[in-house]
Write an enzyme that holds these catalytic residues in place. Structure first.
Site: not given
Lengths: 231, 231
Positions: A48, A64, A68, A85, A117
């Site tokens: 992400g 993303e 990957e 939060p 990795e």
DNA sequence: ACAAAAGTGTTGAGAGTACACCCATGC
DNA sequence: GCATGGGTGTACTCTCAACACTTTTGT
């Protein structure tokens, strides 16, 4: 608007996190990456990152995923937005979680030359995860288990052609539950979304299994009936 | 991080928008507020606003709801996050949409001394809405229609005590579909979540109807069976 | 007595569930 | 010929869906 503790973000930052599932060797697995920056440096986390200023949140998740994996055309679905939060110690980061499904064989062919990795872990035996990522995985699995009963998302985990036993296997792995072969086959074939090919898959010294293809565009929402048929 | 066109936001702004449903006079209605600032000044919009720096997104949704309604203890559920870059002309605003359900009688008692102009509109006849709020309402209705079949969310629209006819009415209004009285009653009573009181509701010159109460904590997830029973 | 909504059972159809044996192939 | 997974049918149960009349009250 305020500044977070390390000054990196102004206002809110929006991140995406993606739970990428696959089935490999009869096990449901999720892709994790090892974090290279603090916080949680060296810990495993979901792939992400921060949403860019001019991209949609969905596009960020896709991006993303492609960073990957190198796979395009992945089934991707928004899960939930986590907005506590305190969930990221750097400051205010709200994350929009997604889950995605890929077929293992396709993945194996394309994924090479990795930057970070990354590895696949059985969903039942995950290492400790950074942030609240464990919760996100749990939520994703729950959604997948639910959705498999009234949509055809399971097909996203299979190659274009598959045997009914493979299809049943993916249901069983996702649900952690044995299903009855005859009932499963009848139900699937009744749905009218499978087309038997004239090809067969031979694996060793058994009777070869007929290969089927899925006839519909992508994912079909079935008549809310449910597919679970216990063994 | 970049600045939006008018400099009001740095980076992303996160907003919440809430679709607040109620049933009044046999009609499903949603609460809308009239916008007092541009863009879309004077247009009707969903109640909502920017998420504060130190509040959770859920809390922001609750806060907006309480600002508009003065009701606490509302059923509130996250719907979906809309993150298209162009959805707000001021710049990058990502919105987390929620829907909420209130009982009309409770609302009527408490809602007074309003700041902004607000009103209830029948969901089937909404005025033109600001931003992509129409899409959010549609999505919320879809979710509600779906969820009413396997959870007890519908009870959130009713007073603490209600008749079975009132309960059936709320299902019918949400689903836009007549249901069969006998089948509906049998199914509801079989669930074992209703308790008949010894009180009756008399309305004029008809036979009085028995009042029931809901026995479970808040919302129960039923066994994914479905409640729809066409008329 | 009548208008209006409350309340109540039965039946047939279809889906869900449980269950066991023969088939085709490679070695 | 045997080991391995592929493939098939039937009976019972239960839920779903359709359907109409009596009851209670106020006027």
């Amino acid at each position: 608007m305020p500044t977070s503790s390390n000054g990196q973000f102004r206002g809110h930052a929006i991140a995406v996190d993606v739970v990428l599932f696959t089935i490999q060797g009869g096990t449901l697995k999720a892709l994790l990456v090892k974090r290279r920056q603090p916080p949680h440096r060296g810990a495993w986390a979901l792939p992400g990152g921060i949403v860019g200023t001019d991209e949609s949140v969905d596009d960020a998740a896709l991006r993303e995923l492609q960073e990957e994996t190198n796979i395009g055309n992945i089934y991707l679905e928004q899960l939930y937005t986590f907005g506590e939060p305190a969930r990221d110690p750097r400051g205010r980061v709200i994350t929009v979680a997604y889950y995605a499904l890929v077929n293992w064989q396709q993945f194996q062919l394309k994924a090479r030359q990795r930057v970070t990795e990354a590895d696949w872990f059985p969903v039942k035996r995950l290492p400790p995860l950074a942030f609240d990522h464990r919760r996100i995985v749990d939520y994703a699995l729950e959604r997948l288990q639910h959705k498999i009963n009234y949509t055809t998302v399971a097909f996203q985990l299979l190659p274009r052609q598959f045997t009914l036993t493979e299809l049943q296997g993916s249901y069983e792995v996702i649900l952690s539950q044995r299903l009855d072969k005859r009932n499963f086959r009848r139900k699937m074939l009744q749905l009218g979304i499978l087309k038997g090919t004239r090809e067969f898959k031979a694996h060793g010294r058994q009777r070869p299994a007929r290969l089927y293809t899925f006839t519909e565009p992508k994912v079909v929402k079935l008549q809310e009936k449910g597919i679970i048929v216990p063994f």
